[in-house]
Enzyme design. Structure first.
Site, PDB file in Angstrom:
ATOM      1  N   CYS A   1      53.822  24.809  64.659  1.00 19.98           N
ATOM      2  CA  CYS A   1      53.616  26.039  63.885  1.00 19.98           C
ATOM      3  C   CYS A   1      52.319  26.663  64.375  1.00 19.98           C
ATOM      4  CB  CYS A   1      53.600  25.761  62.386  1.00 19.98           C
ATOM      5  SG  CYS A   1      52.173  24.796  61.828  1.00 19.98           S
TER       6      CYS A   1
ATOM      7  N   CYS B   1      44.512  30.733  54.573  1.00 21.28           N
ATOM      8  CA  CYS B   1      44.331  32.077  55.131  1.00 21.28           C
ATOM      9  C   CYS B   1      44.633  32.107  56.627  1.00 21.28           C
ATOM     10  CB  CYS B   1      42.936  32.606  54.836  1.00 21.28           C
ATOM     11  SG  CYS B   1      41.607  31.806  55.762  1.00 21.28           S
TER      12      CYS B   1
END
Length: 368
Positions: free
Chosen positions: A325, A186
């Site tokens: 990232c 998530c």
């Protein structure tokens, strides 16, 4: 026990004083004091569970506050377990709370969960889910599993026999763990704050049903919930023969032995900046193009994971390759992909914790 506190549930037909006494005797471990763990903890404590353990090594971050309702702005930087315990004690001082401010791993999980009757997995990554599942299966501990992503959530009860004497675990549903970074959590995909609130509260309900012996818990079933449509459905889970059961502690420890062949190095911000000044270094941002913050294209080469396979088929000239990232998950997957191609001939790195962990640095750099 102050029965007046629990009077509204004691008067319930089928629950009664017997159900309350069962709750008072129960010992529950909640792993993960996050979006799922917070609502589950609140309702379990309010219901009068006798002893609750909370396992989480993280500190409160501002991005937690949208869904982790035990924490506030004044708690930023504090250990989640300590803040949660303080709030929960205010809610119900009768409940004994034990803190485990550690990262659950193969070295400590068997010892920690051995002291509890029920285990709730509120973690958000596959590595932890499989570890917790395998440990609970080995020690025959009932496991309540929950997961959320986007606008959807899932809930199941494992390691509990149904009326036919059959019991299943997470590997009967998903026998093999996906590769690191293959499926975003998530933190990568996003989640609407109320979704873990709903699923975490439902998980608390399943735990209470199991303890009190009421209703029909989700034994050998996976409940799928969609907030956008308010639809939900159940999937029946059957025993699978597609994985090897871990029947002993030796099997467990051997299965989770350290991977000594790791081919990339996870580095911190200081190490990245030092390497950045080294000749023959490239920093590759593998986030998708819509993700923020946007980074300076003169410093960071953006190759989204959706395009990475094609990029990896071409030659990279630089000797030092740094992958970044948002949270350091997809960059690990990209690092593993490049190692399969280059082996030990290039130095491959992944920024641990990703841009999110070092957000202040990246945001500052954008405004210099």
């Amino acid at each position: 026990m102050n029965t007046e506190r629990y009077q509204r549930q004691i008067i319930l037909k089928g629950f009664g004083m017997e159900g309350q006494e069962r709750l008072t005797m129960a010992k529950i471990l909640v792993i993960g004091a996050g979006g799922l763990g917070c609502p589950a903890l609140q309702y379990l404590v309010a219901a009068g569970v006798g002893l609750i353990g909370i396992a989480d090594h993280d500190v409160v971050e501002i991005s937690n506050l949208q869904r982790q309702v035990l924490f506030g702005s004044s708690d930023l930087g504090l250990l989640k377990v300590e803040v949660a315990a303080k709030r929960l004690k205010q809610l119900n001082p009768e409940v004994k709370i034990i803190l485990h401010p550690v990262s659950i791993d193969k070295q400590n999980i068997l010892e920690i969960i051995s002291h509890y009757d029920f285990i709730f997995d509120g973690t958000d990554n596959f590595e932890s889910r499989y570890l917790i599942n395998d440990a609970c299966t080995l020690l025959k501990k009932p496991l309540i599993f929950a997961a959320v992503s986007g606008f959807e959530g899932q809930l199941a009860v494992f390691n509990v026999e149904d009326e036919s004497g059959i019991k299943t675990n997470y590997r009967d549903l998903f026998p093999v763990s996906p590769a690191t970074g293959e499926i975003p959590n998530c933190s990568e995909n996003g989640v609407l704050g109320v979704v873990p609130g709903i699923i975490g509260t439902m998980a608390a309900g399943e735990i209470i049903k199991l303890i009190a012996g009421i209703g029909k818990p989700l034994i050998n079933k996976l409940l799928h919930y969609n907030l956008l449509t308010q639809e939900q459905y159940e999937i029946n889970i059957s025993p699978s023969d597609e994985y090897k059961q871990l029947d002993s502690k030796a099997d467990f420890m051997n299965h989770y032995k350290e991977n000594t062949s790791q081919s990339y190095m996870e580095i911190n911000l200081q190490q990245m900046n030092e390497l950045r000044n080294h000749p023959s270094t490239v920093i590759i941002d593998v986030r998708e193009r819509h993700e923020f913050p946007q980074l300076d294209s003169n410093i960071y080469k953006q190759i989204p994971m959706a395009e990475f396979a094609g990029f990896a088929s071409s030659e990279i000239e630089q000797q030092n390759i740094i992958l970044i990232c948002q949270h350091g998950i997809r960059s690990v997957a990209a690092a593993e992909t490049l190692h399969q191609k280059y082996g030990e001939t290039k130095n491959i790195y992944s920024l641990k914790g990703g841009i999110s962990k070092w957000r202040r640095h990246f945001l500052t750099k954008q405004h210099e």
